[in-house]
Design a protein around this motif. Structure first.
Motif, PDB file in Angstrom:
ATOM      1  N   HIS A  97      -0.714   5.126   0.998  1.00  0.00           N
ATOM      2  CA  HIS A  97       0.272   4.320   0.257  1.00  0.00           C
ATOM      3  C   HIS A  97       0.321   2.894   0.798  1.00  0.00           C
ATOM      4  N   LYS A 101      -0.816  -0.593  -1.322  1.00  0.00           N
ATOM      5  CA  LYS A 101       0.036  -1.779  -1.500  1.00  0.00           C
ATOM      6  C   LYS A 101      -0.636  -3.023  -0.929  1.00  0.00           C
ATOM      7  N   ASP A 104      -3.281  -4.170  -3.208  1.00  0.00           N
ATOM      8  CA  ASP A 104      -2.776  -4.264  -4.578  1.00  0.00           C
ATOM      9  C   ASP A 104      -3.582  -3.382  -5.528  1.00  0.00           C
ATOM     10  N   GLY A 132       4.233   9.652  -3.801  1.00  0.00           N
ATOM     11  CA  GLY A 132       4.754   8.453  -3.155  1.00  0.00           C
ATOM     12  C   GLY A 132       4.091   7.172  -3.608  1.00  0.00           C
ATOM     13  N   ALA A 133       3.152   7.282  -4.527  1.00  0.00           N
ATOM     14  CA  ALA A 133       2.371   6.111  -4.942  1.00  0.00           C
ATOM     15  C   ALA A 133       3.146   5.229  -5.910  1.00  0.00           C
ATOM     16  N   THR A 134       2.880   3.941  -5.823  1.00  0.00           N
ATOM     17  CA  THR A 134       3.484   2.980  -6.745  1.00  0.00           C
ATOM     18  C   THR A 134       2.476   2.551  -7.808  1.00  0.00           C
ATOM     19  N   CYS A 135       1.305   3.209  -7.831  1.00  0.00           N
ATOM     20  CA  CYS A 135       0.286   2.926  -8.836  1.00  0.00           C
ATOM     21  C   CYS A 135      -0.239   4.259  -9.363  1.00  0.00           C
ATOM     22  N   ASP A 136      -1.203   4.206 -10.261  1.00  0.00           N
ATOM     23  CA  ASP A 136      -1.791   5.426 -10.797  1.00  0.00           C
ATOM     24  C   ASP A 136      -2.581   6.159  -9.715  1.00  0.00           C
TER      25      ASP A 136
END
Length: 161
Positions: A97, A101, A104, A132-136
């Motif tokens: 994770h 980040k 990006d 917990g990922a903020t992306c795919d």
């Protein structure tokens, strides 16, 4: 138009990691994406609860060196330009994770063994990365290598010891 400009491929450097190569290369090429590789080494102190009565620094350094060389060989076999190779030490999901980040990433690719039952309830790395990922996140089903399957078959045939 590219859907994913930056892809982070998380590999454990097992024999099954090779199964991720083709899909990763195809996705990266289709998106003309920048590709990063990450391998996370969990500290030996995690495995032993920090209660080891000896200095593990030298062993940890050897693990790091070995991981760097294996990741380099993996990158060479990908047949796609790799922007950066990251070998980090820490908790696997947390480090993936963090790196996603930092670079990006729009997509994290991980291998998944598709476990069921108790193993699924206890969780897996792919599941931890997903939640917990903020992306795919793309979890690619990997199969046991033939050598691993042969070992499992031999163990099953041997019966209880």
């Amino acid at each position: 138009m590219s859907v994913y400009k930056v892809i982070l491929l998380a590999v454990d450097l097992s024999s099954e990691s090779k199964q991720l190569a083709d899909k990763t290369r195809d996705l990266a090429a289709a998106n003309n994406a920048e590709l990063h590789l990450i391998h996370v080494i969990e500290p030996l102190s995690f495995a032993y609860g920090g209660d080891v009565p000896m200095d593990l620094t030298t062993i940890q350094e050897q693990l790091d060196e070995h991981a760097h060389s294996k990741l380099q060989r993996f990158a060479e076999q990908l047949d796609y330009p790799v922007k950066a190779q990251h070998v980090v030490t820490g908790h696997t999901e947390t480090e993936i994770h963090r790196m996603a980040k930092a670079v990006d990433a729009g997509l994290i690719i991980v291998g998944s063994h598709g476990r069921h039952g108790l193993a699924l309830l206890l969780g897996s790395t792919a599941n931890g990365v997903l939640h917990g990922a903020t992306c795919d996140v793309l979890a690619v089903r990997v199969r046991e290598s033939e050598a691993d399957e042969a070992d499992a078959t031999e163990d099953a045939d041997a019966g209880p010891s």
